[in-house]
Enzyme design. Structure first.
Site, PDB file in Angstrom:
ATOM      1  N   SER A  42       0.797  -1.227   0.000  1.00 48.06           N
ATOM      2  CA  SER A  42       0.000   0.000   0.000  1.00 48.06           C
ATOM      3  C   SER A  42       0.832   1.281   0.000  1.00 48.06           C
ATOM      4  O   SER A  42       0.317   2.347  -0.301  1.00 48.06           O
ATOM      5  CB  SER A  42      -0.956   0.017   1.194  1.00 48.06           C
ATOM      6  OG  SER A  42      -0.258   0.202   2.397  1.00 48.06           O
ATOM      7  N   LYS A  82       0.404   4.347   6.867  1.00 48.43           N
ATOM      8  CA  LYS A  82      -0.100   5.186   5.772  1.00 48.43           C
ATOM      9  C   LYS A  82       0.441   6.599   5.956  1.00 48.43           C
ATOM     10  O   LYS A  82       0.990   6.948   6.992  1.00 48.43           O
ATOM     11  CB  LYS A  82      -1.632   5.259   5.769  1.00 48.43           C
ATOM     12  CG  LYS A  82      -2.362   3.935   5.805  1.00 48.43           C
ATOM     13  CD  LYS A  82      -2.341   3.225   4.499  1.00 48.43           C
ATOM     14  CE  LYS A  82      -3.128   1.912   4.625  1.00 48.43           C
ATOM     15  NZ  LYS A  82      -2.867   0.998   3.576  1.00 48.43           N
TER      16      LYS A  82
END
Length: 178
Positions: A42, A82
Site C-alpha cells: 500500500s 499510511k
C-alpha cells in the site's frame, strides 16, 4: 561453603542483569522505538513489502501528527502504515485522480501513479469530506492498492501510535523515510 556462596551470588547477579536487559528492551520497544516489517504494497514505492522499519513513538507524545508524515496506527486488529493526508478541520476532496485539501491541489511527489487516486464504491466517506476534530485522514502512497481512509474513514488521534522514521532493511533501501 564459600565457593557455593560465590557461585550463587554470581548466578543471582547474572540473572538480575538479564532481567534488567529484557525489561529495558520491552520498555524501549513499547514506549520509544520499535521495529516493524511491512506486509503489503500500500505504500510502494516509498515503502515496499518486506521492508523493515524503525518507528518512533516519541514525537506523538508531545505533538500531534503533521500532514505528510508517515504514521503507524491501530485499525481493527492490525497496525497499518499510511501517510497523513488530512488533519482535523481539513476539507478533503478527490476529483479526476487529484487530492484537494481545503480547495488546493495537494502536491504529492511521493506518488508514482497520480492517476490511481480514485474513490471506492461503497465507501463510508462521501467527498468533499471534512476531517472531524480528533481525527486524521490517512492514505497509502500506492493508491490503487491501498485500503485507507477513503474506505474505512478517518483515524482517531488516540489510534496513531508512531511516526515511521527509518528503513533498515533491505540494505540497499536504508535511509530516512520521506
Amino acid at each position: 561453603m564459600g565457593k557455593a556462596n560465590n557461585k550463587l551470588k554470581r548466578l543471582i547477579e547474572r540473572t538480575k542483569e538479564l532481567i534488567l536487559a529484557v525489561l529495558s528492551a520491552v520498555l524501549i520497544s513499547s514506549f520509544i522505538i520499535s521495529h516493524t516489517k511491512v506486509p503489503t504494497a500500500s505504500m510502494v514505492s516509498t515503502i515496499n513489502p518486506g521492508d523493515h522499519l524503525i518507528v518512533n513513538r516519541i514525537p506523538y507524545y508531545y505533538r500531534d501528527p503533521i500532514r505528510g508524515e508517515i504514521a503507524v496506527f491501530h485499525f481493527e486488529e492490525d497496525h497499518l502504515i499510511k501517510r497523513i493526508i488530512g488533519v482535523p478541520g481539513d476539507e478533503i476532496n478527490i476529483e479526476s485522480g487529484q487530492v484537494y485539501i481545503n480547495g488546493k491541489a495537494l502536491k504529492e511527489a511521493y506518488l508514482n501513479h497520480k492517476e490511481n487516486t480514485y474513490l471506492y464504491a461503497g465507501s463510508k466517506v462521501k467527498f468533499p469530506y471534512i476531517v472531524p476534530d480528533g481525527y486524521y485522514f490517512m492514505m497509502g502512497d500506492n493508491r490503487s492498492n491501498s485500503k485507507d481512509s477513503r474506505v474505512f474513514g478517518p483515524i482517531a488521534r488516540k489510534e496513531i501510535l508512531a511516526k515511521a522514521g527509518l528503513c533498515i532493511y533491505p540494505f540497499d533501501r536504508v535511509g530516512i523515510l520521506k
